[in-house]
Design an enzyme around this catalytic site. Structure first.
Site, short mmCIF file in Angstrom:
data_model
loop_
_atom_site.label_atom_id
_atom_site.label_comp_id
_atom_site.label_asym_id
_atom_site.label_seq_id
_atom_site.Cartn_x
_atom_site.Cartn_y
_atom_site.Cartn_z
N SER A 1 -6.00 34.74 104.22
CA SER A 1 -5.07 34.86 103.09
C SER A 1 -5.10 36.25 102.47
O SER A 1 -4.05 36.82 102.15
CB SER A 1 -5.40 33.80 102.03
OG SER A 1 -5.15 32.50 102.53
N SER B 1 -1.94 29.91 111.93
CA SER B 1 -2.45 30.52 110.70
C SER B 1 -1.52 30.24 109.53
O SER B 1 -1.97 29.98 108.41
CB SER B 1 -2.64 32.03 110.89
OG SER B 1 -1.45 32.62 111.35
N ASN C 1 -2.25 26.57 108.46
CA ASN C 1 -3.62 26.11 108.17
C ASN C 1 -4.52 27.09 107.43
O ASN C 1 -5.52 26.66 106.84
CB ASN C 1 -4.31 25.71 109.49
CG ASN C 1 -3.57 24.60 110.20
OD1 ASN C 1 -3.30 23.56 109.63
ND2 ASN C 1 -3.22 24.84 111.46
N TYR C 2 -4.21 28.38 107.45
CA TYR C 2 -5.15 29.36 106.88
C TYR C 2 -4.55 30.27 105.82
O TYR C 2 -5.29 30.97 105.13
CB TYR C 2 -5.75 30.22 108.00
CG TYR C 2 -6.67 29.44 108.90
CD1 TYR C 2 -7.96 29.12 108.50
CD2 TYR C 2 -6.25 29.00 110.15
CE1 TYR C 2 -8.81 28.39 109.32
CE2 TYR C 2 -7.08 28.26 110.98
CZ TYR C 2 -8.36 27.96 110.55
OH TYR C 2 -9.20 27.22 111.36
N LEU C 3 -3.23 30.28 105.71
CA LEU C 3 -2.59 31.20 104.74
C LEU C 3 -2.12 30.43 103.52
O LEU C 3 -1.32 29.49 103.63
CB LEU C 3 -1.40 31.91 105.39
CG LEU C 3 -1.73 32.78 106.60
CD1 LEU C 3 -0.46 33.34 107.21
CD2 LEU C 3 -2.67 33.90 106.22
#
Length: 767
Positions: A597, A721, A724-726
């Site tokens: 992020s 991403s 799930n990750y940002l």
């Protein structure tokens, strides 16, 4: 009509002093004449006009009766004064009626007719006519009869036209404001249409605005219909043969079903792998009868060709289906979704992600999985655990079956669970990513990552100090944490040998997975990583590290074989406990989420230029997203159609370049003509050609940006991403700040998943 009125007026003036009875007769004749004309018009009009006619006749009768009584009374002077007033009103009315007739005619020309409104006649007639110069056109006076007038009925065809126009505008996606606001006020239909989107918005559950449940409680009420099971096996037609050792062999239904799984994959690379073939044949024999086991002893002698051709023909037939057949299948699927695809959770209708049980088949796995080719058996109701609230209606199992168990556990989020037979793992039916439960989990994940931001510098200082520790365990833990932080590596779980693919994470790295280079490509202290990560995706990276990390790695590798663990004093349990001590809720995944992020936010600030247009800004976003995907090692194989799609795109670019060259030549020619002619017409032509060139330049730029984007991302998976990750609030804030439509970054499914972030974040949001 107007001629008759003038004639009647002059007649009244000439005979003013004549007998009262003669005057009344003439007056009545005039009235009857007008009445006949109105009657003709009224035959075409609606029921309301008929009602007006009856009122007209009644008023005439009343008038006659009143006349008689008044004449009998003998009060002629009083009577005459009254008639003067009445005559004035009559004249006004005739003028208005004449103008009304003209208006009706005009309205008929415009495509709709309006029935003429016939007013009640005055109670009495007058004898005095005022001079013509005093008569002025007046607005139609409103009397009690006007209160019954209903404009909605008169403007029926207006409403139809407006409806049609609205529908056309909605199809174009450009709903214009109606020109006549008064009409909109009277007509209810457009108002209803405007309110519909508002109702849809109201139906969306803004759970993020509500008070959260106590820790551990996921729901208070849960009701659903249970899972949809795979359809039963349909035997192959008799014309489709299976051959063993060149001879036709009829298989039992169970053996035939498993054989079809292999036949469907016959052209796939999997069926050539030895481990796949071995596992399949072993499990297939378990489904055979004793007689079949005695005959079928070698997979190489089995001929699945006809089976394979049959399934290919079925696939092709599905592609060639008519629109009606496809529509029928679609309707059946929608019906199934409507019945089983939703649940009721805390008085809200929530979408279920995967309400269908996976059908039986052959396990594939990722990479060289040791269990590939094994039979995934059919899941039955007796394998299923149902989870719902105590006061909910328990879903009914299929006839002749029963559930394994029914639970009422509101501390878990799953609706249905079962244990699969390949690896013994538990499978779940869960809610859709757009649901409250999933949204709350995401929100909590990103908030935990934001908390890490406040103490990450302290943690980094701590592990740098630990590189110098006298205890080997502490040093290994500090170096592993450095890799998790800097390279976004996963922690890596301990696995049983032979049960899963040989994939590793940070804690399970072996000596063979890294090479140390004191100097490489002009950089000092370079570590070369090469191993299979999650989903058997290769992680290959050359990373310059700090000198003390490099020296520690040399120490860890001393006197070890290639297959030995790099961090032999460390496991995921020890690492996770240490992370929890550093910050509550901290895991290796939180580090990945934080670094992903923060990288996106920094990259967007660096790459976004304020003066860029929308396509260029989207390219900048995708480049920032790609930096994160590379950090997290989110790779993919280039799509099979990549080369073909790039060729098509390039041909579009070439064609657009030719169009642009032609447009520029036309502009040059137009400018030359304008210099000679020097008139307004040629100037307009020049402006038109300029706009055409600008439009083509923009279109060409969009295509070139698209080509660049595709080429750069052919082996990078941006979606993993992004989902799930940002932190989605970073993206939403960026879109709002730079005027980029959110639809250009998130598709419909992603917008539903991140509805909380879209509603919550403004352009000033900072991770």
């Amino acid at each position: 009509m107007s001629g008759d009125h003038l004639h009647n007026d002059s007649q009244i003036e000439a005979d003013f002093r004549l007998n009262d009875s003669h005057k009344h007769k003439d007056k009545h004749k005039d009235r009857e004449h007008r009445h006949k004309e109105h009657k003709k018009d009224k035959e075409k009009d609606r029921e309301k006009s008929k009602h007006s006619n009856s009122e007209h006749k009644d008023s005439e009768k009343k008038h006659k009766e009143k006349e008689k009584t008044k004449h009998k009374d003998g009060s002629s002077e009083k009577h005459k004064d009254k008639h003067k007033d009445r005559d004035k009103e009559k004249r006004k009315e005739e003028k208005v009626r004449a103008s009304g007739d003209a208006k009706i005619k005009k309205e008929k020309e415009n495509g709709f007719s309006s029935p003429p409104q016939i007013k009640d006649e005055p109670e009495d007639d007058g004898y005095f006519v005022p001079p013509k110069e005093d008569i002025k056109p007046l607005k139609r006076p409103r009397d009690e009869d006007d209160a019954d007038y209903k404009p909605k009925k008169i403007k029926t065809e207006d409403i139809k036209k407006e409806k049609k126009r609205k529908l056309e505008e909605e199809e174009d996606g450009k709903l214009r404001k109606p020109k006549n606001k008064d009409k909109d006020k009277k007509v209810p239909e457009p108002d209803n249409k405007k309110k519909k989107p508002k109702k849809e918005e109201e139906q969306k559950w803004k759970w993020w605005e509500e008070e959260r449940y106590p820790e551990g409680i996921k729901w208070k009420f849960l009701e659903h219909k249970g899972p949809v099971f795979a359809p039963p096996y349909e035997p192959l037609p008799d014309s489709v043969k299976f051959y063993y050792d060149g001879k036709v062999m009829k298989l039992s239904p169970k053996a035939e079903e498993v054989a079809t799984f292999f036949a469907k994959m016959l052209d796939h690379e999997y069926t050539t792998k030895e481990i796949f073939r071995k596992n399949f044949f072993k499990d297939w024999r378990k489904e055979m009868t004793n007689e079949e086991k005695n005959i079928i002893t070698n997979l190489s002698k089995c001929d699945f060709t006809q089976m394979s051709q049959y399934f290919k023909a079925q696939t092709e037939a599905r592609k060639q289906m008519s629109k009606e057949e496809k529509l029928k299948i679609k309707e059946e699927n929608e019906k199934l979704l409507k019945e089983y695809g939703f649940c009721i959770m805390d008085n809200h209708k929530e979408r279920i992600a995967n309400f269908k049980i996976e059908p039986p088949g052959l396990f594939r796995g990722r990479g060289n999985h040791p269990k590939m080719g094994m039979l995934k058996r059919r899941i039955m109701p007796e394998d299923i655990i149902i989870n719902c609230s105590k006061d909910a209606k328990v879903p009914s199992p299929p006839p002749g079956h029963k559930w394994k168990e029914v639970r009422h556990d509101n501390k878990v989020t799953w609706l249905v669970s079962w244990t699969e037979n390949i690896q013994g793992s538990i499978k779940y039916i869960m809610l859709n990513p757009s649901s409250r439960i999933k949204g709350e989990k995401d929100w909590q994940k990103y908030e935990t990552a934001r908390r890490l931001k406040k103490c990450v510098d302290k943690i980094r200082n701590q592990y740098r100090e630990d590189w110098k520790s006298k205890e080997m365990k502490v040093r290994q833990r500090a170096v592993a944490l450095y890799f998790i932080d800097k390279l976004a590596l996963r922690a890596g779980n301990e696995k049983e040998e032979g049960e899963t693919a040989d994939t590793v994470g940070c804690c399970s790295l072996r000596v063979e997975h890294i090479n140390l280079h004191p100097e490489l490509d002009g950089q000092e202290y370079v570590v070369e990583f090469d191993f299979l990560g999650k989903d058997s995706i290769r992680y290959y990276n050359k990373v310059p590290v700090e000198k003390r990390v490099f020296k520690n790695l040399q120490l860890f590798m001393e006197n070890k074989q290639p297959e030995d663990d790099l961090f032999d004093r460390l496991n995921t349990g020890i690492l996770n406990k240490h992370l929890q001590d550093l910050m509550e809720g901290l895991t290796a995944k939180v580090f990945r989420t934080y670094n992903a992020s923060i990288t996106l936010q920094q990259q967007l600030k660096e790459l976004t230029a304020p003066d860029e247009n929308i396509p260029a800004k989207i390219l900048s976003y995708n480049r920032a997203n790609r930096a994160v995907a590379i950090l997290c090692n989110h790779q993919r194989a280039p799509p099979k159609t990549f080369e073909k799609s790039m060729m098509n795109l390039q041909s579009k670019i070439d064609a657009k370049k030719e169009q642009l060259a032609d447009a520029r030549r036309d502009l040059k020619s137009a400018k030359a003509d304008a210099k000679v002619m020097k008139d307004a017409k040629t100037k307009k032509v020049v402006e038109s050609k300029k706009k055409a060139v600008q439009r083509l330049e923009e279109q060409l730029m969009k295509l070139e940006v698209q080509a660049t984007d595709r080429e750069e991302n052919k082996q990078i998976a941006l979606g993993t991403s992004k989902l799930n990750y940002l932190d989605p609030r970073i993206t939403v804030a960026w879109c709002k700040k730079w005027g980029v439509p959110i639809e250009k970054i998130y598709n419909k499914t992603q917008r539903e998943k991140f509805a909380w972030a879209i509603d919550m974040a403004d352009e000033d949001y900072e991770f």
